[in-house]
Motif scaffolding. Structure first.
Motif, PDB file in Angstrom:
ATOM      1  N   LYS A 463       0.822  -1.206   0.000  1.00  0.00           N
ATOM      2  CA  LYS A 463       0.000   0.000   0.000  1.00  0.00           C
ATOM      3  C   LYS A 463       0.859   1.259   0.000  1.00  0.00           C
ATOM      4  N   GLU A 464       1.998   1.204   0.701  1.00  0.00           N
ATOM      5  CA  GLU A 464       2.847   2.400   0.820  1.00  0.00           C
ATOM      6  C   GLU A 464       3.476   2.812  -0.507  1.00  0.00           C
ATOM      7  N   LEU A 465       3.451   1.915  -1.506  1.00  0.00           N
ATOM      8  CA  LEU A 465       4.004   2.247  -2.819  1.00  0.00           C
ATOM      9  C   LEU A 465       3.065   3.130  -3.642  1.00  0.00           C
ATOM     10  N   GLU A 466       1.796   3.201  -3.281  1.00  0.00           N
ATOM     11  CA  GLU A 466       0.838   3.913  -4.115  1.00  0.00           C
ATOM     12  C   GLU A 466       1.197   5.372  -4.356  1.00  0.00           C
ATOM     13  N   PRO A 467       1.503   6.168  -3.301  1.00  0.00           N
ATOM     14  CA  PRO A 467       1.837   7.572  -3.585  1.00  0.00           C
ATOM     15  C   PRO A 467       3.112   7.724  -4.409  1.00  0.00           C
ATOM     16  N   VAL A 468       4.072   6.818  -4.225  1.00  0.00           N
ATOM     17  CA  VAL A 468       5.295   6.868  -5.031  1.00  0.00           C
ATOM     18  C   VAL A 468       4.971   6.606  -6.491  1.00  0.00           C
ATOM     19  N   ILE A 469       4.160   5.589  -6.754  1.00  0.00           N
ATOM     20  CA  ILE A 469       3.803   5.248  -8.126  1.00  0.00           C
ATOM     21  C   ILE A 469       2.998   6.369  -8.768  1.00  0.00           C
ATOM     22  N   ASP A 470       2.083   6.960  -8.006  1.00  0.00           N
ATOM     23  CA  ASP A 470       1.308   8.088  -8.539  1.00  0.00           C
ATOM     24  C   ASP A 470       2.238   9.228  -8.939  1.00  0.00           C
ATOM     25  N   ARG A 471       3.215   9.510  -8.092  1.00  0.00           N
ATOM     26  CA  ARG A 471       4.128  10.614  -8.393  1.00  0.00           C
ATOM     27  C   ARG A 471       4.992  10.283  -9.614  1.00  0.00           C
ATOM     28  N   LEU A 472       5.480   9.057  -9.700  1.00  0.00           N
ATOM     29  CA  LEU A 472       6.291   8.669 -10.849  1.00  0.00           C
ATOM     30  C   LEU A 472       5.487   8.792 -12.146  1.00  0.00           C
ATOM     31  N   THR A 473       4.225   8.398 -12.105  1.00  0.00           N
ATOM     32  CA  THR A 473       3.377   8.502 -13.288  1.00  0.00           C
ATOM     33  C   THR A 473       3.206   9.954 -13.711  1.00  0.00           C
ATOM     34  N   GLU A 474       2.975  10.830 -12.742  1.00  0.00           N
ATOM     35  CA  GLU A 474       2.858  12.261 -13.052  1.00  0.00           C
ATOM     36  C   GLU A 474       4.139  12.782 -13.691  1.00  0.00           C
ATOM     37  N   GLU A 475       5.281  12.373 -13.155  1.00  0.00           N
ATOM     38  CA  GLU A 475       6.556  12.856 -13.692  1.00  0.00           C
ATOM     39  C   GLU A 475       6.816  12.309 -15.094  1.00  0.00           C
ATOM     40  N   HIS A 476       6.374  11.058 -15.373  1.00  0.00           N
ATOM     41  CA  HIS A 476       6.495  10.520 -16.727  1.00  0.00           C
ATOM     42  C   HIS A 476       5.805  11.448 -17.723  1.00  0.00           C
ATOM     43  N   HIS A 477       4.574  11.850 -17.406  1.00  0.00           N
ATOM     44  CA  HIS A 477       3.820  12.722 -18.313  1.00  0.00           C
ATOM     45  C   HIS A 477       4.521  14.074 -18.469  1.00  0.00           C
ATOM     46  N   ALA A 478       5.045  14.606 -17.373  1.00  0.00           N
ATOM     47  CA  ALA A 478       5.724  15.905 -17.446  1.00  0.00           C
ATOM     48  C   ALA A 478       6.969  15.816 -18.315  1.00  0.00           C
ATOM     49  N   ILE A 479       7.695  14.730 -18.200  1.00  0.00           N
ATOM     50  CA  ILE A 479       8.930  14.592 -18.985  1.00  0.00           C
ATOM     51  C   ILE A 479       8.601  14.471 -20.469  1.00  0.00           C
ATOM     52  N   HIS A 480       7.543  13.768 -20.802  1.00  0.00           N
ATOM     53  CA  HIS A 480       7.163  13.686 -22.209  1.00  0.00           C
ATOM     54  C   HIS A 480       6.802  15.063 -22.751  1.00  0.00           C
ATOM     55  N   ARG A 481       6.179  15.904 -21.930  1.00  0.00           N
ATOM     56  CA  ARG A 481       5.879  17.271 -22.386  1.00  0.00           C
ATOM     57  C   ARG A 481       7.179  18.049 -22.618  1.00  0.00           C
ATOM     58  N   VAL A 482       8.166  17.831 -21.763  1.00  0.00           N
ATOM     59  CA  VAL A 482       9.450  18.513 -21.939  1.00  0.00           C
ATOM     60  C   VAL A 482      10.129  18.029 -23.220  1.00  0.00           C
ATOM     61  N   LEU A 483      10.042  16.734 -23.507  1.00  0.00           N
ATOM     62  CA  LEU A 483      10.595  16.214 -24.754  1.00  0.00           C
ATOM     63  C   LEU A 483       9.920  16.871 -25.960  1.00  0.00           C
ATOM     64  N   ASP A 484       8.615  17.070 -25.862  1.00  0.00           N
ATOM     65  CA  ASP A 484       7.910  17.769 -26.938  1.00  0.00           C
ATOM     66  C   ASP A 484       8.408  19.206 -27.064  1.00  0.00           C
ATOM     67  N   ASP A 485       8.745  19.835 -25.941  1.00  0.00           N
ATOM     68  CA  ASP A 485       9.286  21.196 -25.979  1.00  0.00           C
ATOM     69  C   ASP A 485      10.613  21.230 -26.739  1.00  0.00           C
ATOM     70  N   VAL A 486      11.445  20.211 -26.526  1.00  0.00           N
ATOM     71  CA  VAL A 486      12.720  20.146 -27.255  1.00  0.00           C
ATOM     72  C   VAL A 486      12.455  20.037 -28.756  1.00  0.00           C
ATOM     73  N   ASP A 487      11.494  19.190 -29.127  1.00  0.00           N
ATOM     74  CA  ASP A 487      11.172  19.030 -30.544  1.00  0.00           C
ATOM     75  C   ASP A 487      10.660  20.334 -31.144  1.00  0.00           C
ATOM     76  N   ARG A 488       9.781  21.023 -30.400  1.00  0.00           N
ATOM     77  CA  ARG A 488       9.261  22.300 -30.913  1.00  0.00           C
ATOM     78  C   ARG A 488      10.382  23.333 -31.043  1.00  0.00           C
ATOM     79  N   ALA A 489      11.321  23.311 -30.097  1.00  0.00           N
ATOM     80  CA  ALA A 489      12.436  24.256 -30.165  1.00  0.00           C
ATOM     81  C   ALA A 489      13.328  23.974 -31.367  1.00  0.00           C
TER      82      ALA A 489
END
Length: 545
Positions: A463-489
């Motif tokens: 059960k204690e892994l849930e908040p860690v996994i939620d945070r990792l998932t959020e960061e995955h999405h954020a990093i993909h947006r940053v990768l898109d920023d590199v492509d747009r640049a």
């Protein structure tokens, strides 16, 4: 509570990027101008995007007048200790006693081997570092007439002439986290230099001090002879958003507490932004000195050096309620035999802090290993996550190299974009799905798993892994947006090749957030993956606590 009584010093930890060499020179001079005491620089000789750190130190010694300069920390596997000793003594003489020596046992071994160094195990690295310190101090001992002989396993000198002696007693500060390295600090070093971002929590400072103090006493040294330094990162903000993320007054209180409770006497701020450096030097440092001096002037108990400051009864009771009883989190990796790659705290862009607040990341508490210990399959699972992440780190370095070539005119932005889009980084499954798919191809030859398989499995196990996994998932999405920023640049640069700054900024933000995320993911998931596997039945029945 331990205050070793050293005079407080404050400094900067600057990135020695070679893309704008005049910038690091200007930031070093600013460090001096705003009243700070020390400027330090990471040392990665295999990193083509960086200036050579020793050359930079030599140049900066001639461009500054007062501040001390140091590597933070020098890469000993690629810097021969006898030559390094003479180089440091010579520069100390030329600069009027302004050189200090931060040393590390080595990391990023693929890069070290690529430059001709020899890969060492953690135990060999500690032995090699101890031998190097003996050689360095022997070279500096110019009053000793006998030639220097050290027959080490990894470093040796056979009748080397001694000298020159440095202009002052150069401090040897070690970047250390694990027990063997901490004991080496206690036996042989002048200072302990960890990074706050590498510590599982600030309680690791007290635990590390205890190991160092015990080793120092065992070697016949006073613990007070060893400085405690700390690399820090922070953000100035209007309100308290976590450790060193808030107004100046918050910074002052938190740093003073570290000085008085954990004995930290040198604070080194990782920052490449002029305004941050200026506020740290002109507002934070003087106020911390004043507050610590006021506390030190209060009566002390009669136990002697290193005794805690007198507290009123309610404060003492509150302190006792929060003493952590658990073993340090690093122990989990010692037990497992797999070590996550730490985040060295370097940040290239102030914008990277806008993506997420690292201080809010959930973390797992330390706990004993599974009954019966970890098996070979579990260790391989944990190590494979680190290995796959190392591949991503290599791709990031390649991406930065491609962008450097675009800037130099050696590669078109279109060609760079095409090459980057072929990287694993640009694929949708580069996160734990890629990890599992890769592992299964190598180990079991027939499994194909995605993120959706791993995370539900880990959630079901603990059960204690849930908040860690939620945070990792959020960061995955954020990093993909940053990768898109590199492509747009890159696309924008194709249309307007006279403005490189947005592309460089996008790549710097990607570097900051990706390296930070990979270290966090390893820190939190290496042990659970070794314990539970990544899907039910993959390593037999799930291994419980």
């Amino acid at each position: 509570m331990t205050d070793y009584g050293h005079e407080l010093r404050f400094g900067t930890f600057l990135t020695p990027t070679n893309q704008a060499p005049e910038r690091v020179v200007a930031l070093t001079q600013l460090t001096e101008q705003v009243g700070l005491d020390l400027a330090t620089f990471q040392d990665h000789p295999y990193q083509s995007a960086f200036l050579d750190t020793w050359t930079l130190l030599s140049y900066l010694a001639a461009r500054t007048e007062r501040i001390s300069l140091a590597g933070n920390v020098l890469n000993l596997p690629l810097r021969q200790p006898a030559v390094l000793a003479r180089s440091a003594a010579s520069l100390d003489l030329l600069s009027g006693g302004r050189i200090e020596l931060g040393l590390g046992a080595g990391a990023f071994w693929d890069g070290i081997e690529a430059m001709g160094g020899r890969r060492l195990t953690p135990g060999q690295g500690v032995t090699a570092l101890a031998e190097a310190i003996e050689i360095i101090r022997g070279i500096w001992d110019a009053d000793e007439r006998r030639a220097l002989r050290v027959e080490g396993r990894h470093h040796r000198v056979a009748g080397a002439k001694r000298g020159p002696a440095p202009a002052h007693d150069i401090g040897i500060w070690l970047g250390a986290y694990k027990p063997r390295m901490l004991r080496l600090v206690g036996r042989m070093a002048d200072g302990w230099l960890p990074s706050a971002s590498y510590l599982s929590d600030l309680g690791d400072l007290a635990r590390g001090n205890a190991v160092i103090d015990e080793a120092a006493a065992g070697a016949g040294r006073s613990p007070d002879a060893i400085r405690r330094l700390l690399n820090i990162n922070g953000v100035f903000a209007r309100s308290n958003n976590g450790f060193l993320n808030g107004p100046v007054e918050q910074w002052v209180e938190e740093l003073a507490e570290l000085a008085l409770d954990d004995g930290v006497s040198v604070f080194v701020l990782g920052a490449d932004h002029p305004e941050t450096i200026q506020r740290f030097g002109e507002e934070v440092a003087p106020a911390v000195r004043e507050l610590v001096a006021a506390e030190r002037s209060r009566p002390r108990p009669p136990e002697g050096p290193g005794a805690a400051l007198v507290m009123d009864v309610p404060a003492a009771a509150e302190e006792a309620e929060h003493v952590p009883a658990a073993a340090p989190a690093q122990d989990r990796y010692e037990r497992l035999g797999v070590f996550p790659t730490p985040d060295d705290g370097t940040r290239l862009s102030p914008r990277s802090g806008e993506l997420w607040d690292e201080s809010t990341r959930p973390t797992l508490p330390d706990r004993p290993g599974p009954e019966g210990g970890y098996d070979d399959t579990g260790r391989a699972l944990g190590q494979h996550l680190v290995d796959v992440h190392d591949h991503l780190r290599e791709e990031l370095a390649r991406l930065r190299d491609l962008v450097d070539r675009v800037r130099a005119g050696a590669l078109s932005a279109g060609d760079a974009r095409s090459a980057i889009n072929q990287m694993t980084l640009r694929q949708n499954d580069w996160t734990l799905g890629a990890y599992c798919a890769s592992y299964c191809r190598v180990v079991t030859q027939h499994h194909t798993l995605e993120d959706s398989s791993i995370f539900p499995h880990l959630r079901a196990q603990e059960k204690e892994l849930e908040p860690v996994i939620d945070r990792l998932t959020e960061e995955h999405h954020a990093i993909h947006r940053v990768l898109d920023d590199v492509d747009r640049a890159l696309v924008a640069f194709i249309n307007r090749s006279d403005d490189f700054a947005p592309l460089q900024e996008a790549v710097d933000v990607l570097t900051d957030v990706l390296l930070s995320h990979l270290s966090y993911e390893e820190r939190e998931l290496v042990e659970p993956l070794a314990r539970y596997g990544f899907y039910a039945g993959q390593v037999g029945s799930p291994r419980r606590r």
